[in-house]
Design a protein around this motif. Structure first.
Motif, short mmCIF file in Angstrom:
data_model
loop_
_atom_site.label_atom_id
_atom_site.label_comp_id
_atom_site.label_asym_id
_atom_site.label_seq_id
_atom_site.Cartn_x
_atom_site.Cartn_y
_atom_site.Cartn_z
N ARG A 276 0.82 -1.20 0.00
CA ARG A 276 0.00 0.00 0.00
C ARG A 276 0.86 1.25 0.00
NH1 ARG A 276 -3.09 -1.47 3.64
NH2 ARG A 276 -1.99 -0.63 5.45
N ASN A 277 2.01 1.21 0.66
CA ASN A 277 2.88 2.37 0.73
C ASN A 277 3.75 2.54 -0.51
OD1 ASN A 277 1.93 2.99 3.28
ND2 ASN A 277 3.50 1.74 4.32
N GLY A 278 3.67 1.58 -1.42
CA GLY A 278 4.42 1.71 -2.67
C GLY A 278 5.90 1.50 -2.51
N ALA A 279 6.30 0.63 -1.57
CA ALA A 279 7.73 0.39 -1.35
C ALA A 279 8.38 -0.29 -2.55
CB ALA A 279 7.94 -0.48 -0.10
N ALA A 280 7.55 -0.94 -3.39
CA ALA A 280 8.12 -1.63 -4.55
C ALA A 280 8.74 -0.66 -5.53
CB ALA A 280 7.04 -2.46 -5.24
N GLY A 281 8.33 0.62 -5.46
CA GLY A 281 8.90 1.62 -6.36
C GLY A 281 10.16 2.25 -5.83
N ASP A 282 10.59 1.89 -4.62
CA ASP A 282 11.80 2.43 -4.03
C ASP A 282 13.02 1.89 -4.77
OD1 ASP A 282 13.57 3.66 -2.31
OD2 ASP A 282 13.55 1.98 -0.90
#
Length: 230
Positions: A26-32
């Protein structure tokens, strides 16, 4: 069990249950950038381990050497990625807690050990890392003992073939000399036969000419003495 082993086990468990972590998705950590690069490095480590296992069971020596060489190249490249990950882990990321930032540093610190522990067929057991975790990635510095052994076996085979060929040539030399002598003798006999044949033909021709010169006058005399009854 060392701290590095604990971190590796924790990382494996986290990856196993990563798909159930709703907050992370949900926090979009995959885009880090750190997460993307770390996931790629982790996948490459798994692929390198699988490849070295294939090399260990490979019956074709040349194929095994090629697989081990590919593993060493992968390890060298991964050690370069560790430097990038260390820089990314040191950056401040919005929304990242201090505990998570510290965990990133610990995960990066464990990577060199994971990479170096991958068997690559070499005698040294992998690529040695420097203080910055960059590793010795210069090509041509580390020699592959298994590759040298394979080359040595090939050279031994070529040496054996050369010795066999030399022995066969030595055995054939007397036979070739004997054939040359027989050919020379046959040529000499042929020349002598041609000379004798030419002499015989000349003698026969002279005899025929002599006989012809004798027969012609006698035939004229005989014809002149025949009486004519007219």
């Amino acid at each position: 069990m060392s701290m590095i082993d604990v971190l590796i086990r924790v990382d494996a468990i986290c990856k196993k249950y990563d798909k159930y972590d709703a907050d992370k998705h949900r926090n979009g950590a995959a885009g880090d950038p750190f997460s993307r690069l770390y996931a790629a490095v982790d996948a490459d480590i798994d692929a390198a381990i699988e490849k070295c296992e294939r090399a260990a069971t490979e019956t074709n020596r040349a194929a095994a050497v090629a697989l081990n060489a590919d593993v060493r190249r992968t390890k060298a490249r991964l050690m370069e990625e560790v430097v990038k990950l260390r820089k990314l882990a040191a950056k401040k990321v919005k929304g990242l807690s201090p505990e998570e930032a510290e965990l990133r540093g610990d995960l990066v610190s464990a990577l060199p050990h994971r990479i170096q522990s991958i068997p690559d067929g070499g005698g040294g057991g992998g690529v040695a890392a420097d203080q910055n975790g960059g590793g010795n990635v210069r090509p041509g510095i580390k020699f592959d003992s298994s590759g040298l052994e394979f080359i040595s076996e090939g050279l031994d085979t070529l040496k054996s073939l050369a010795e066999d060929m030399n022995e066969e040539l030595n055995r054939q030399v007397p036979l070739m000399d004997e054939i040359d002598n027989k050919v020379d003798k046959a040529n000499a006999d042929l020349r002598k036969t041609n000379v004798r044949l030419k002499e015989t033909v000349n003698q026969h021709t002279q005899s025929m000419n002599l006989i012809g010169s004798i027969i012609i006058p006698f035939s004229g005399i005989t014809c002149s003495k025949i009486p004519r009854y007219i």
